[in-house]
Design a protein around this motif. Sequence first.
Motif, mmCIF file in Angstrom:
data_model
loop_
_atom_site.group_PDB
_atom_site.id
_atom_site.type_symbol
_atom_site.label_atom_id
_atom_site.label_comp_id
_atom_site.label_asym_id
_atom_site.label_seq_id
_atom_site.Cartn_x
_atom_site.Cartn_y
_atom_site.Cartn_z
ATOM 1 N N LEU A 62 0.731 -1.233 0.027
ATOM 2 C CA LEU A 62 -0.098 -0.103 -0.111
ATOM 3 C C LEU A 62 0.932 1.253 -0.079
ATOM 4 O O LEU A 62 0.355 2.387 -0.425
ATOM 5 N N ASP A 63 2.083 1.075 0.369
ATOM 6 C CA ASP A 63 3.003 2.407 0.278
ATOM 7 C C ASP A 63 3.716 2.912 -1.142
ATOM 8 O O ASP A 63 4.191 3.766 -1.074
ATOM 9 N N ASP A 66 0.183 5.895 -6.119
ATOM 10 C CA ASP A 66 -0.865 6.534 -5.550
ATOM 11 C C ASP A 66 -2.549 5.560 -5.830
ATOM 12 O O ASP A 66 -3.089 5.535 -6.736
ATOM 13 N N LYS A 68 -4.868 5.088 -3.863
ATOM 14 C CA LYS A 68 -6.204 5.576 -3.623
ATOM 15 C C LYS A 68 -6.750 6.580 -4.726
ATOM 16 O O LYS A 68 -7.720 6.417 -5.255
ATOM 17 N N GLY A 115 -5.301 10.175 4.245
ATOM 18 C CA GLY A 115 -4.132 9.793 4.043
ATOM 19 C C GLY A 115 -4.125 8.523 3.195
ATOM 20 O O GLY A 115 -4.823 8.218 2.587
ATOM 21 N N LYS A 116 -2.815 7.953 3.048
ATOM 22 C CA LYS A 116 -2.607 6.827 2.551
ATOM 23 C C LYS A 116 -3.302 5.524 3.156
ATOM 24 O O LYS A 116 -3.352 5.515 4.400
ATOM 25 N N SER A 119 -2.021 4.106 6.673
ATOM 26 C CA SER A 119 -1.062 5.108 7.357
ATOM 27 C C SER A 119 -1.307 5.124 8.919
ATOM 28 O O SER A 119 -0.311 5.332 9.519
#
Length: 260
Positions: A62-63, A66, A68, A115-116, A119
């Motif tokens: 997930l890091d 982008d 999202k 946020g991400k 996160s």
Amino acid sequence: MIAQSNPKTDASILYEHPLNEQVRTYLRLESLFDNLQELAATDSHASHIAALHTLLEILDCLDRGDIKGDILKELEQQKLHFQQLSESPYIDELKLKTFLQQLEQIFNWISQYPGKFGSQLRKDRFIELINNRMRIPGGSCSFDIPELHQFISSTFANRHNQFEIWFKHFSGLHQCIKILLRLFRENAAFEETVTSSGSYQHNLAKGASAQMVRIKLPSDANIFPEVSGSKHCFNIRFLVPHNDDIIASTQDHMFHIAIC
């Protein structure tokens, strides 16, 4: 909609290859989410250690990029597509309305996520602790992380409940990915085809929006596919184990393919 083949019940092996980076990420997350839930539901210390490793893999995945933004864009396109279907006389209006409401709920969950993805979970003291130590080979030993040893030694109900709390950070994302991949998969039926000297090449039509290639082989087949490609074309070659090595097959093979 076309029923999805279930590799656990069919006498076949299903291979899926993404044709873009977004679907590559979705497939990886789908696999990780499914593994985490299955491991967390198993009353075994080894399974819960593996579940924690999987949780850290999800955070790593997930890091990147982008995710999202990509998902919100895809959801917008899907909502527009299904809204246009409402004009068709062959569509069940109630089912379509229910599905559009589901898409809207997921869109709101994704857009309102702060946020991400993950996160907030990354700031969890316990997750930070194991993230720093479990990267070491064998780093889950009691002398490395006594607090982890205490957690693993607690009751199954306590551990399972904690995994559910952690997984809530991904619940809307998990549901979203399942829906998007289901829509992609149901976009095409499997067709039987044959290789030419062990290979198969396909050029996608200009403007085509194929997301993935799905390949089904009999479970007893002594071959497996290696796929390379992009949104323009893809190539499949079938490989076979041979004397402790892997070689390219030169024979013709029947297989089923769906270009979704």
